[in-house]
Design an enzyme around this catalytic site. Structure first.
Site, PDB file in Angstrom:
ATOM      1  N   THR A 142       0.923  -1.135  -0.154  1.00 56.18           N
ATOM      2  CA  THR A 142       0.068  -0.048  -0.128  1.00 56.18           C
ATOM      3  C   THR A 142       0.946   1.060  -0.092  1.00 56.18           C
ATOM      4  O   THR A 142       2.212   1.193   0.327  1.00 56.18           O
ATOM      5  CB  THR A 142      -1.050   0.007   1.310  1.00 56.18           C
ATOM      6  N   ALA A 175       3.122  -1.346   4.795  1.00 52.36           N
ATOM      7  CA  ALA A 175       2.228   0.092   5.190  1.00 52.36           C
ATOM      8  C   ALA A 175       3.411   1.068   5.638  1.00 52.36           C
ATOM      9  O   ALA A 175       4.050   0.829   6.215  1.00 52.36           O
ATOM     10  CB  ALA A 175       1.434  -0.312   6.111  1.00 52.36           C
ATOM     11  N   VAL A 198       7.165  -2.361   7.160  1.00 44.76           N
ATOM     12  CA  VAL A 198       7.296  -0.765   7.354  1.00 44.76           C
ATOM     13  C   VAL A 198       7.877  -0.343   6.252  1.00 44.76           C
ATOM     14  O   VAL A 198       8.977  -0.582   5.824  1.00 44.76           O
ATOM     15  CB  VAL A 198       7.699  -0.399   8.587  1.00 44.76           C
ATOM     16  N   LYS A 199       7.085   0.456   5.443  1.00 45.39           N
ATOM     17  CA  LYS A 199       7.368   1.125   4.244  1.00 45.39           C
ATOM     18  C   LYS A 199       7.826   2.168   4.508  1.00 45.39           C
ATOM     19  O   LYS A 199       7.315   3.198   5.181  1.00 45.39           O
ATOM     20  CB  LYS A 199       6.146   1.180   3.300  1.00 45.39           C
ATOM     21  N   VAL A 200       9.212   2.887   4.165  1.00 50.75           N
ATOM     22  CA  VAL A 200       9.917   3.905   4.501  1.00 50.75           C
ATOM     23  C   VAL A 200      10.313   4.384   3.267  1.00 50.75           C
ATOM     24  O   VAL A 200      11.191   3.920   2.525  1.00 50.75           O
ATOM     25  CB  VAL A 200      10.943   3.564   5.433  1.00 50.75           C
TER      26      VAL A 200
END
Ligand code: G3P
Length: 218
Positions: A27, A57, A83-85
């Site tokens: 996402t 996310a 965890v998207k960074v």
């Protein structure tokens, strides 16, 4: 190669999961905003729909301290969350911290092998190379993917190369040819991967020959 669907729409996730070939979901803030639903509610629902999947996310702050708080909050929602960074200075510092805390990370908005090198050095689980947005600039987005795969292989990084911003099935073919580990795509592209006119005409012929012969299995 792993196949992810790129969406914040839980019905699209349900449909893709139903095919039995889905390995995860990505996402981003734009896709979540488009879903019209709450962030946590949507991500947790997606984790339930793909119980073995890797679900990315994204944090939305850009200062390290707030990104760290957001990352811990998002990671607490479900064990399968990645965890998207974004690939920014504070983002790379965050990935280093999360790697040391054994929290999976997906570094996003990567367009060059030098950016990918920073992500790999910080211990990123996934490196999201965007291809469509580079192609949109009349350049070859897949070139950086090939370089990133070569870099990961040459230096033995643990990171998996994720091809993102996929526009059409040829991007998936090129991702396979480049040796990428993952491709994420809109559901309409995933649907097109099934399609070939010879498959359709071949099946029609098989079934008409079978039916004309009045045969049955049972
Ligand atoms: O989710 C990341 C990426 O795949 C989005 O790319 O170019 O389709 O917005 P785009």
């Amino acid at each position: 190669m792993k196949l992810f669907v790129d969406t914040g729409d839980t019905e699209e996730v349900r449909r893709a999961a139903d095919w039995g070939i889905l390995d995860g979901v990505t996402t981003n803030p734009t896709l979540i905003a488009k879903s019209g639903k709450g962030f946590k509610e949507t991500v947790v629902k997606i984790c339930e729909l793909v119980p073995e999947g890797e679900i990315s996310a994204e944090v939305v702050a850009t200062d390290y301290d707030t990104m760290l708080k957001e990352a811990h909050e998002i990671a607490s929602w479900h064990p399968n969350i990645v965890v998207k960074v974004p690939l920014i200075e504070s983002g790379i510092k965050l990935v280093r911290t999360l790697t040391d805390e054994e929290i999976k990370t997906n570094v996003t908005l990567v367009f060059t092998v030098s950016q990918a090198l920073l992500a790999a050095k910080a211990g990123a689980t996934f490196i999201s190379n965007f291809v469509g947005r580079v192609d949109d600039m009349s350049d070859d987005g897949m070139a950086a993917v090939a370089d990133t795969v070569a870099m990961v292989d040459t230096f033995g990084f643990e990171s998996e190369v994720l091809v993102a911003s996929v526009r059409h099935p040829l991007h998936v073919v090129q991702a396979v040819q480049a040796g990428a580990h993952i491709a994420t795509m809109p559901i309409k592209v995933m649907e097109m991967l099934f399609k070939h006119p010879l498959t359709d005409s071949g099946l029609t012929r098989f079934l008409s020959d079978w039916n004309n012969a009045g045969l049955s299995i049972f």
